[in-house]
Design an enzyme around this catalytic site. Structure first.
Site, PDB file in Angstrom:
ATOM      1  N   ASP A  71     -42.922 -73.405 -35.715  1.00 26.81           N
ATOM      2  CA  ASP A  71     -41.638 -73.406 -35.022  1.00 26.81           C
ATOM      3  C   ASP A  71     -41.457 -74.793 -34.427  1.00 26.81           C
ATOM      4  O   ASP A  71     -42.402 -75.579 -34.342  1.00 26.81           O
ATOM      5  CB  ASP A  71     -41.621 -72.338 -33.904  1.00 26.81           C
ATOM      6  CG  ASP A  71     -40.321 -72.377 -33.112  1.00 26.81           C
ATOM      7  OD1 ASP A  71     -39.247 -72.336 -33.748  1.00 26.81           O
ATOM      8  OD2 ASP A  71     -40.356 -72.494 -31.880  1.00 26.81           O
ATOM      9  N   SER A  72     -40.249 -75.061 -33.961  1.00 26.80           N
ATOM     10  CA  SER A  72     -39.984 -76.348 -33.327  1.00 26.80           C
ATOM     11  C   SER A  72     -40.728 -76.478 -31.993  1.00 26.80           C
ATOM     12  O   SER A  72     -40.864 -77.575 -31.471  1.00 26.80           O
ATOM     13  CB  SER A  72     -38.474 -76.495 -33.099  1.00 26.80           C
ATOM     14  OG  SER A  72     -37.983 -75.387 -32.372  1.00 26.80           O
ATOM     15  N   CYS A 113     -38.859 -70.652 -37.019  1.00 30.87           N
ATOM     16  CA  CYS A 113     -37.681 -71.285 -36.405  1.00 30.87           C
ATOM     17  C   CYS A 113     -36.426 -70.933 -37.211  1.00 30.87           C
ATOM     18  O   CYS A 113     -36.376 -71.150 -38.420  1.00 30.87           O
ATOM     19  CB  CYS A 113     -37.903 -72.802 -36.414  1.00 30.87           C
ATOM     20  SG  CYS A 113     -36.541 -73.733 -35.751  1.00 30.87           S
ATOM     21  N   GLU A 171     -36.279 -71.485 -21.837  1.00 28.95           N
ATOM     22  CA  GLU A 171     -37.421 -72.386 -21.576  1.00 28.95           C
ATOM     23  C   GLU A 171     -37.701 -72.493 -20.077  1.00 28.95           C
ATOM     24  O   GLU A 171     -38.827 -72.675 -19.646  1.00 28.95           O
ATOM     25  CB  GLU A 171     -37.120 -73.780 -22.140  1.00 28.95           C
ATOM     26  CG  GLU A 171     -36.918 -73.772 -23.635  1.00 28.95           C
ATOM     27  CD  GLU A 171     -38.037 -74.452 -24.402  1.00 28.95           C
ATOM     28  OE1 GLU A 171     -38.714 -75.300 -23.830  1.00 28.95           O
ATOM     29  OE2 GLU A 171     -38.227 -74.092 -25.582  1.00 28.95           O
ATOM     30  N   CYS A 176     -31.956 -66.900 -33.166  1.00 26.18           N
ATOM     31  CA  CYS A 176     -32.693 -68.033 -32.593  1.00 26.18           C
ATOM     32  C   CYS A 176     -33.952 -67.468 -31.941  1.00 26.18           C
ATOM     33  O   CYS A 176     -33.902 -66.381 -31.350  1.00 26.18           O
ATOM     34  CB  CYS A 176     -31.820 -68.739 -31.550  1.00 26.18           C
ATOM     35  SG  CYS A 176     -32.694 -70.047 -30.661  1.00 26.18           S
ATOM     36  N   HIS A 216     -35.433 -68.063 -29.299  1.00 27.69           N
ATOM     37  CA  HIS A 216     -35.419 -67.844 -27.854  1.00 27.69           C
ATOM     38  C   HIS A 216     -34.570 -66.653 -27.410  1.00 27.69           C
ATOM     39  O   HIS A 216     -34.737 -66.140 -26.315  1.00 27.69           O
ATOM     40  CB  HIS A 216     -34.886 -69.085 -27.136  1.00 27.69           C
ATOM     41  CG  HIS A 216     -35.782 -70.280 -27.207  1.00 27.69           C
ATOM     42  ND1 HIS A 216     -36.170 -70.846 -28.398  1.00 27.69           N
ATOM     43  CD2 HIS A 216     -36.371 -71.006 -26.235  1.00 27.69           C
ATOM     44  CE1 HIS A 216     -36.954 -71.882 -28.148  1.00 27.69           C
ATOM     45  NE2 HIS A 216     -37.090 -72.000 -26.845  1.00 27.69           N
TER      46      HIS A 216
HETATM   47  N1  DGL Z   1     -36.578 -72.619 -32.671  1.00 27.85           N
HETATM   48  C1  DGL Z   1     -35.158 -72.930 -32.658  1.00 27.85           C
HETATM   49  C2  DGL Z   1     -34.405 -71.845 -33.452  1.00 27.85           C
HETATM   50  O1  DGL Z   1     -34.862 -70.735 -33.624  1.00 27.85           O
HETATM   51  C3  DGL Z   1     -34.609 -73.044 -31.253  1.00 27.85           C
HETATM   52  C4  DGL Z   1     -35.067 -74.269 -30.522  1.00 27.85           C
HETATM   53  C5  DGL Z   1     -34.667 -75.553 -31.200  1.00 27.85           C
HETATM   54  O2  DGL Z   1     -33.482 -75.917 -31.192  1.00 27.85           O
HETATM   55  O3  DGL Z   1     -35.565 -76.178 -31.767  1.00 27.85           O
HETATM   56  O4  DGL Z   1     -33.326 -72.109 -33.916  1.00 27.85           O
END
Ligand code: DGL
Length: 267
Positions: free
Chosen positions: A9-10, A72, A151, A183, A185
């Site tokens: 993931d990011s 992600c 976050e 997403c 989050h």
């Molecule tokens: N992990 C990203 C997503 O699911 C969210 C956070 C980001 O923008 O990197 O889209």
């Protein structure tokens, strides 16, 4: 098969996907890579996110994984096809499972999708849902402020409620009966999203749906790890591990969680 499931993931958001995978497949080894030095992906161009996805995948392949989960949503939306073409192993993104669950849940034939700017801009969810059923109408909406709120741990206070209310007002009255949380989050903000949308809206949690698909694919391939022996949980990050470890310990309820900082591609 003894090899681990690789997940990237990011940043920390993909832990929502990892948590569901652990719940569904507690005996599987897992290796998680959070690209914390380059987060967020959601505001970057498709070319940049695709390059990051390739570099993350190459890193995880060096760890000997049997399957890759692109946790992600942004990376899944803009780079999954390219990653699948490039790397010869089973690869699961979060988008397909979410799209399938939404298509089968809707009764009105009208579905909402929320995600980062890059995810919504790509139109990938809409395409995936329409591929399953072209008659479904899809209303998509970027909700960028949900990521920093999650976050910060502000998932169910008045600020989160206000932001949800403001964004989602645009989806109320659109006829949707199903909303995809597109997403990593957003599942953390389920409470305020639910409240803002009102009763009768089914929320689709891509993390949960993805874990189901991971289990199905492993079953089909007969690649499940046989029982016995300690289960391995490895965590890598591309920035300093301290914040990731703090959040990870709490979120996964694992007091022993440690992460190693590594170099991935150009980071
Ligand atoms: N992990 C990203 C997503 O699911 C969210 C956070 C980001 O923008 O990197 O889209």
């Amino acid at each position: 098969m003894q090899k681990a499931i690789g997940i990237f993931d990011s940043g920390i958001g993909g832990l929502t996907v990892l948590k569901e995978i652990i719940a569904k497949l507690p005996r599987e080894h897992t290796i998680y890579l959070g690209d914390t030095a380059r987060v967020p992906y959601g505001i970057r161009s498709p070319e940049t996110v695709t390059r990051y996805s390739f570099e993350n995948t190459r890193f995880l392949l060096r760890q000997e994984i049997k399957m890759l989960v692109v946790a992600c949503n942004t990376a899944s939306a803009v780079s999954l096809n390219a990653v699948k073409k490039e790397f010869p192993l089973p690869i699961i993104g979060v988008l397909g499972p979410g799209a399938r669950a939404a298509a089968s849940a809707t009764k009105t034939g009208t579905v909402g999708v929320i995600g980062t700017e890059a995810t919504i801009g790509s139109g990938a969810y809409e395409q995936a849902i329409k591929k399953i059923d072209p008659a479904i109408t899809v209303h998509s909406l970027p909700c960028p402020l949900f990521v920093p709120l999650a976050e910060e741990g502000w998932t169910d206070n008045d600020v989160a409620a206000l932001v949800a209310e403001k964004y989602l007002a645009r989806l109320r009255g659109s006829g949707i009966d199903t909303l995809v949380l597109g997403c990593t989050h957003y599942p953390l903000l389920k409470g305020v999203i639910n409240k803002a949308m009102g009763n009768g809206i089914t929320l689709i949690d891509s993390a949960f749906e993805t874990a189901k698909e991971v289990a199905e694919v492993l079953d089909k391939l007969r690649w499940n790890r046989p029982g016995g022996g300690a289960v391995m949980r490895k965590y890598f990050v591309t920035d300093s591990p301290s914040r990731f470890e703090k959040v990870g310990k709490l979120f996964l309820k694992d007091a022993n969680l440690t992460a190693e900082q590594v170099k991935v591609g150009g980071v």
